[in-house]
Design an enzyme around this catalytic site. Structure first.
Site, PDB file in Angstrom:
ATOM      1  N   ASP A  94     -37.522  46.532  89.836  1.00 45.05           N
ATOM      2  CA  ASP A  94     -36.341  46.941  90.105  1.00 45.05           C
ATOM      3  C   ASP A  94     -36.389  46.673  91.585  1.00 45.05           C
ATOM      4  O   ASP A  94     -37.395  45.896  92.654  1.00 45.05           O
ATOM      5  CB  ASP A  94     -37.077  48.310  89.980  1.00 45.05           C
ATOM      6  CG  ASP A  94     -36.042  48.874  89.915  1.00 45.05           C
ATOM      7  OD1 ASP A  94     -34.408  48.542  89.956  1.00 45.05           O
ATOM      8  OD2 ASP A  94     -35.338  50.232  90.155  1.00 45.05           O
ATOM      9  N   LYS A 118     -31.821  50.213  82.808  1.00 41.07           N
ATOM     10  CA  LYS A 118     -32.626  48.701  83.121  1.00 41.07           C
ATOM     11  C   LYS A 118     -34.405  49.579  83.186  1.00 41.07           C
ATOM     12  O   LYS A 118     -35.257  48.748  82.371  1.00 41.07           O
ATOM     13  CB  LYS A 118     -32.282  48.124  84.370  1.00 41.07           C
ATOM     14  CG  LYS A 118     -31.173  47.956  84.678  1.00 41.07           C
ATOM     15  CD  LYS A 118     -30.241  46.901  85.546  1.00 41.07           C
ATOM     16  CE  LYS A 118     -30.511  47.860  87.034  1.00 41.07           C
ATOM     17  NZ  LYS A 118     -30.056  49.276  87.124  1.00 41.07           N
ATOM     18  N   THR A 119     -35.092  50.455  83.426  1.00 36.86           N
ATOM     19  CA  THR A 119     -36.364  50.485  83.719  1.00 36.86           C
ATOM     20  C   THR A 119     -36.210  51.109  82.305  1.00 36.86           C
ATOM     21  O   THR A 119     -37.553  50.563  81.363  1.00 36.86           O
ATOM     22  CB  THR A 119     -36.761  51.847  84.724  1.00 36.86           C
ATOM     23  OG1 THR A 119     -35.677  51.942  85.766  1.00 36.86           O
ATOM     24  CG2 THR A 119     -37.901  52.078  84.734  1.00 36.86           C
ATOM     25  N   THR A 133     -28.917  45.463  90.972  1.00 39.35           N
ATOM     26  CA  THR A 133     -27.187  45.362  91.174  1.00 39.35           C
ATOM     27  C   THR A 133     -26.722  44.294  90.964  1.00 39.35           C
ATOM     28  O   THR A 133     -25.158  44.844  89.871  1.00 39.35           O
ATOM     29  CB  THR A 133     -26.685  46.931  92.176  1.00 39.35           C
ATOM     30  OG1 THR A 133     -27.346  46.283  92.396  1.00 39.35           O
ATOM     31  CG2 THR A 133     -27.805  48.315  91.869  1.00 39.35           C
ATOM     32  N   ARG A 148     -27.530  58.128  83.290  1.00 41.75           N
ATOM     33  CA  ARG A 148     -28.881  59.542  83.947  1.00 41.75           C
ATOM     34  C   ARG A 148     -27.614  60.550  84.481  1.00 41.75           C
ATOM     35  O   ARG A 148     -28.423  61.591  84.361  1.00 41.75           O
ATOM     36  CB  ARG A 148     -28.721  58.421  85.401  1.00 41.75           C
ATOM     37  CG  ARG A 148     -29.878  59.428  85.948  1.00 41.75           C
ATOM     38  CD  ARG A 148     -30.546  58.952  87.511  1.00 41.75           C
ATOM     39  NE  ARG A 148     -31.361  58.163  86.815  1.00 41.75           N
ATOM     40  CZ  ARG A 148     -32.046  56.497  87.534  1.00 41.75           C
ATOM     41  NH1 ARG A 148     -30.842  56.403  87.946  1.00 41.75           N
ATOM     42  NH2 ARG A 148     -32.981  56.295  86.886  1.00 41.75           N
TER      43      ARG A 148
HETATM   44  P1  ADP Z   1     -32.176  52.269  85.259  1.00 40.16           P
HETATM   45  O1  ADP Z   1     -33.540  51.702  85.529  1.00 40.16           O
HETATM   46  O2  ADP Z   1     -30.442  51.455  85.440  1.00 40.16           O
HETATM   47  O3  ADP Z   1     -31.686  52.685  86.488  1.00 40.16           O
HETATM   48  P2  ADP Z   1     -33.259  54.059  83.735  1.00 40.16           P
HETATM   49  O4  ADP Z   1     -33.224  53.717  82.757  1.00 40.16           O
HETATM   50  O5  ADP Z   1     -34.130  55.301  84.565  1.00 40.16           O
HETATM   51  O6  ADP Z   1     -32.059  53.197  84.415  1.00 40.16           O
HETATM   52  O7  ADP Z   1     -31.762  55.753  82.717  1.00 40.16           O
HETATM   53  C1  ADP Z   1     -31.845  56.580  83.454  1.00 40.16           C
HETATM   54  C2  ADP Z   1     -32.066  58.070  82.615  1.00 40.16           C
HETATM   55  O8  ADP Z   1     -31.267  57.469  81.727  1.00 40.16           O
HETATM   56  C3  ADP Z   1     -33.357  57.965  81.846  1.00 40.16           C
HETATM   57  O9  ADP Z   1     -34.084  59.387  81.769  1.00 40.16           O
HETATM   58  C4  ADP Z   1     -32.921  57.400  80.529  1.00 40.16           C
HETATM   59  O10 ADP Z   1     -33.201  58.235  79.877  1.00 40.16           O
HETATM   60  C5  ADP Z   1     -31.385  57.485  80.421  1.00 40.16           C
HETATM   61  N1  ADP Z   1     -30.783  55.965  79.664  1.00 40.16           N
HETATM   62  C6  ADP Z   1     -30.563  54.708  79.928  1.00 40.16           C
HETATM   63  N2  ADP Z   1     -29.754  54.528  79.646  1.00 40.16           N
HETATM   64  C7  ADP Z   1     -30.309  55.051  77.697  1.00 40.16           C
HETATM   65  C8  ADP Z   1     -29.408  54.649  76.764  1.00 40.16           C
HETATM   66  N3  ADP Z   1     -29.058  53.139  76.393  1.00 40.16           N
HETATM   67  N4  ADP Z   1     -29.860  55.761  75.293  1.00 40.16           N
HETATM   68  C9  ADP Z   1     -30.455  57.122  76.203  1.00 40.16           C
HETATM   69  N5  ADP Z   1     -30.966  57.337  77.213  1.00 40.16           N
HETATM   70  C10 ADP Z   1     -30.754  56.297  78.419  1.00 40.16           C
END
Ligand code: ADP
Length: 361
Positions: free
Chosen positions: A120, A75-76, A169, A228
């Site tokens: 977030d 998401k981030t 979430t 992640r």
């Molecule tokens: P969230 O905000 O949903 O908790 P993040 O965006 O912080 O998740 O992603 C967590 C990690 O996973 C990051 O380091 C990101 O590089 C990796 N990641 C997430 N989605 C992908 C994707 N579709 N392709 C490649 N890497 C991803």
């Protein structure tokens, strides 16, 4: 639940879906920079691509975007991609950080024209801040209340146009008036193993770690559908490969490494297995109450319920029933145990001796 208050057992897990501050810095290097680089989530990606292209064509800001899905699904990353694709700066904050409407007013009034605001855990914002956000999203305007009681006055404040990207979430946690103000909602799904393999190969390339095809398969299978976790396991397996092997991540090296870190073939860690083990060995597969089960594994109720159980339920290993927690046949198979005769679940016979052993002197 508030992760700041999470018990240590939860915070230190290799398979935790949340990232701590230190990990966030490591992750920054692995984030895809544009939609083409973003792996999987085809539907969200395609829809978002249209939203952003249309906004660019109009020369305006993109509609507000709501992203829902479990931690670690990207998401981030997507919010940063939205900003990059719009050629706009991004401000990152979170619901729990905004306790007063004034906190939000300060952020909103300092945004640049077209800026992306990533919020977030938007469901954890305070009520007054949430109400201020309604007007800000709709009219790019807020009323700042000055003073208290009968003398209080509302001073209208014009805001620059911005794009809010909210993350939660569960979209169902948001009050409908807030949900309705998003022009686009994307539901992030857990990733398929093949997609996680691509994530692993991509990250391995960036980290300059040689990984064989079957090595990526092995790591992907233990990553709980979450990029992640895939990236985190990759880093730990890399350490092992460099110290105990020749640096190349093969299936065998990955399997040996993850055995050391106690992440099993299905992605269960020590805590998950302790819960399953207690449920099967001590309570014959259940049903057993959450409190009893928690005492048996020596963990807080919340840890068992919020940290271990969701994944066990998702994997079809454990069911939550009105009478208590029940193991499924797949749970017996996973731990290599045989269910008691007369149908697993009632399990009277197996409960007795085990209980004595655990709770006895
Ligand atoms: P969230 O905000 O949903 O908790 P993040 O965006 O912080 O998740 O992603 C967590 C990690 O996973 C990051 O380091 C990101 O590089 C990796 N990641 C997430 N989605 C992908 C994707 N579709 N392709 C490649 N890497 C991803």
């Amino acid at each position: 639940m508030n992760w700041d208050d999470a018990p240590d057992a939860a915070a230190e897990r290799l398979v935790a879906a949340d990232a701590d501050r230190e990990e966030q810095a490591v992750e920054a290097a692995l984030r895809p920079k544009d939609l083409d680089e973003f792996i999987g989530q085809e539907r969200v990606r395609q829809q978002l691509d249209l939203v952003l292209k249309a906004a660019r064509k109009r020369g305006g800001t993109a509609d507000h975007v709501l992203l829902s899905g479990a931690p670690g699904l990207g998401k981030t990353t997507l919010s940063m991609i939205i900003a990059a694709e719009m050629g706009a700066p991004i401000r990152i904050t979170s619901g729990p950080a905004i306790q007063h409407a004034g906190d939000l007013a300060a952020i909103l009034s300092s945004l640049q024209e077209g800026e992306v605001l990533f919020l977030d855990e938007i469901h954890r914002m305070s009520r007054p801040a949430e109400e201020m956000l309604y007007m800000a999203m709709e009219d790019f305007r807020v009323d700042v209340v000055v003073g208290k009681g009968p003398g209080a006055t509302a001073i209208p404040l014009e805001l620059p146009a911005f794009t809010l990207v909210g993350a939660t979430t569960r979209a169902g946690l948001l009050p409908p008036p807030l949900r309705d103000r998003f022009g686009f909602t994307g539901h992030m799904e857990f990733y398929e193993p093949a997609e996680l393999e691509r994530v692993i190969h991509r990250s391995a390339g960036l980290l300059d770690v040689p990984v064989a095809a079957d090595g990526a398969v092995e790591i992907a299978g233990r990553s709980r559908g979450t990029p992640r976790i895939a990236n985190r396991l990759l880093r730990r397996v890399r350490d092992y490969a460099q110290v105990r092997a020749d640096g190349v991540i093969t299936r065998e090296v990955a399997a040996r490494a993850l055995e050391v870190y106690e992440v099993d073939a299905r992605g269960l860690d020590r805590l998950d297995r302790a819960v399953l083990h207690a449920l099967l060995k001590l309570f014959g597969g259940g049903p057993v109450g959450l409190s009893t089960l928690s005492v048996a594994v020596g963990e807080e109720r919340e840890t068992v319920e919020e940290v271990a159980e969701p994944f066990l339920v998702r994997e079809g290993l454990l069911a939550r029933t009105p009478r208590g927690r029940v193991a499924t046949p797949a749970a017996w198979a996973h731990l290599g145990l045989v269910p008691p005769q007369g149908g697993g679940g009632a399990g009277q016979g197996a409960a007795g001796p085990g209980q004595t052993g655990l709770f006895g002197p």
